[in-house]
Structures are given as C-alpha cells and as structure tokens.
Design a protein around this motif. Sequence first.
Motif, short mmCIF file in Angstrom:
data_model
loop_
_atom_site.label_atom_id
_atom_site.label_comp_id
_atom_site.label_asym_id
_atom_site.label_seq_id
_atom_site.Cartn_x
_atom_site.Cartn_y
_atom_site.Cartn_z
N UNK A 195 19.26 -28.00 -106.32
CA UNK A 195 19.94 -29.07 -105.59
C UNK A 195 21.09 -28.52 -104.75
N UNK A 196 21.93 -27.67 -105.34
CA UNK A 196 23.05 -27.12 -104.60
C UNK A 196 22.57 -26.27 -103.42
N UNK A 197 21.48 -25.55 -103.62
CA UNK A 197 20.91 -24.73 -102.54
C UNK A 197 20.42 -25.58 -101.39
N UNK A 198 19.92 -26.77 -101.70
CA UNK A 198 19.41 -27.68 -100.67
C UNK A 198 20.53 -28.48 -100.01
N UNK A 199 21.56 -28.78 -100.78
CA UNK A 199 22.65 -29.63 -100.30
C UNK A 199 23.64 -28.87 -99.43
N UNK A 200 23.92 -27.62 -99.80
CA UNK A 200 25.04 -26.89 -99.21
C UNK A 200 24.58 -25.67 -98.43
N UNK A 201 25.32 -25.28 -97.40
CA UNK A 201 25.01 -24.04 -96.68
C UNK A 201 25.19 -22.82 -97.59
N UNK A 202 24.53 -21.74 -97.23
CA UNK A 202 24.57 -20.54 -98.06
C UNK A 202 25.97 -19.96 -98.18
N UNK A 203 26.79 -20.15 -97.16
CA UNK A 203 28.15 -19.60 -97.25
C UNK A 203 29.04 -20.43 -98.17
N UNK A 204 28.60 -21.63 -98.53
CA UNK A 204 29.38 -22.48 -99.44
C UNK A 204 28.92 -22.28 -100.88
N UNK A 205 27.61 -22.30 -101.08
CA UNK A 205 27.06 -22.08 -102.43
C UNK A 205 26.36 -20.73 -102.47
N UNK A 206 26.97 -19.80 -103.16
CA UNK A 206 26.41 -18.45 -103.32
C UNK A 206 26.24 -18.18 -104.81
N UNK A 207 25.02 -18.09 -105.25
CA UNK A 207 24.76 -17.77 -106.65
C UNK A 207 23.96 -16.48 -106.70
N UNK A 208 24.50 -15.48 -107.36
CA UNK A 208 23.94 -14.14 -107.34
C UNK A 208 22.91 -13.89 -108.43
N UNK A 209 22.57 -14.89 -109.22
CA UNK A 209 21.73 -14.63 -110.40
C UNK A 209 20.34 -14.13 -110.02
N UNK A 210 19.84 -14.53 -108.84
CA UNK A 210 18.49 -14.13 -108.45
C UNK A 210 18.43 -12.66 -108.02
#
Length: 218
Positions: A195-210
């Motif tokens: 959801x966060x990945x779809x809602x927010x631009x990549x520069x706002x939501x960055x999750x490094x787990x992948x």
Amino acid sequence: MASPGYFSLQNIFSVAVRERCVVNLKSFKAPTSKLKHIPTKTAAVLIPICGIEKVPSILYTVRSPNLKNHSGHISFPGGKTVKNETPVETALRETEEEIGLSSSKIDVWGYGPAFPGRNNEIMITPVIGAIPKLTHMDLNVNYSEVSEVFSVPLDVLCNKDNHFHTQFKNNYILPVFVAENYKIWGITAYLTHVFLSCLLPKEIYKNEWMKKKIVLSL
C-alpha cells in the motif's frame, strides 16, 4: 526527507494521490509465480487510511487472544469471503463486524490483486478504504474478535529507523514495521508495504528490505 506538508490530510486525500494509488495497486504483481497451486479459499481485508486528529494514519487491529487462529496477531479488519461476495463487500462487512466502523463512513478507493496468505492456504485481496476524519466515536469494537484497535501515522511507517525484516525457517524474508510497542509483521506488514509503495513516491517511502540476499516468496 519529505516536507511536513507532504503528509497533510489535504495532500494524502487528494484526487491525484488517490488516482496514483489505485493505478499502482491495480498493476502491482502479486508474488504467485512460485506457488505450486493457487489456493481456492479467498478472503479480503480493509486497509483503512484515516485522518486521526489531522494526522494521516493506517488503522490496525490486534486479534483477540480467544481466537483459535492467529490470536494476538496484528492484522487489518477482514476475513473470509462468503458465497457471491465481492472483495469490497467482504472487507466492509468484516470491518463493521469487527470494529463497528460503518461502511457509510468509508470511501472505497479500490482493491488490488489477491496475495497468498500465511502458508499459502488462502488468497487475500486488499481493499483500500479512506476515512478522512475518524474518531473513537466511529468505532464499536467487538472484543470477542478484536482486543485492540490502534493507528500508526504514515510518517512513522515511512521512517527507515522503523523498518526491519524477519527471516522464516524456509529462508524467506518479509518486512517488519515497528511503531512504539507494536511490531507489524507477516502478511499484514507485506500488505502495508504494498500500500505504501502504491500510495507514495519512491523518494518518500524507501524500504530497503527487498535488497536482502534472500528473494521474497510468500
């Protein structure tokens, strides 16, 4: 770092952000290619994006300790579909049954593809529902199913200091979000990430787990 204005109610609940979220969600690829078979059982959950005291937040529940399955786990409102129900109908019905939030209060943005749940036994469809102004008066918790309802602000979920991961015995990893004393993990954390990945631009939501060495597989 995002400017404080980015997480304003006016921006998050704008038409532009809504449309981007729905388009991204519809095109998101569920990780089903490695499944030996697609489960026939289906469920739907509501991902409630809420305005709580003027703060955009996501609403979560803690399952009752009296339940036979996944007791005490953090989850989204939802459950198994019944005959002829759409994902939206299931998510809204279960939400009202579990936390007393009326469907009349929920602006349904849309829903995404179905994702395999724990142990690949059920396919779960996330439904996005917006409640721009939510108060405790809107809730009537069914304590036989839910022991607690809590919310986490979007900026807390986007803070990389709150991002972790968990590795399962089968060597698969999934994201984990930590907010105060709450640890959001499993399929709930993964759907939060989607959801966060779809809602927010990549520069706002960055999750490094992948970027970890082990490839995701549910």
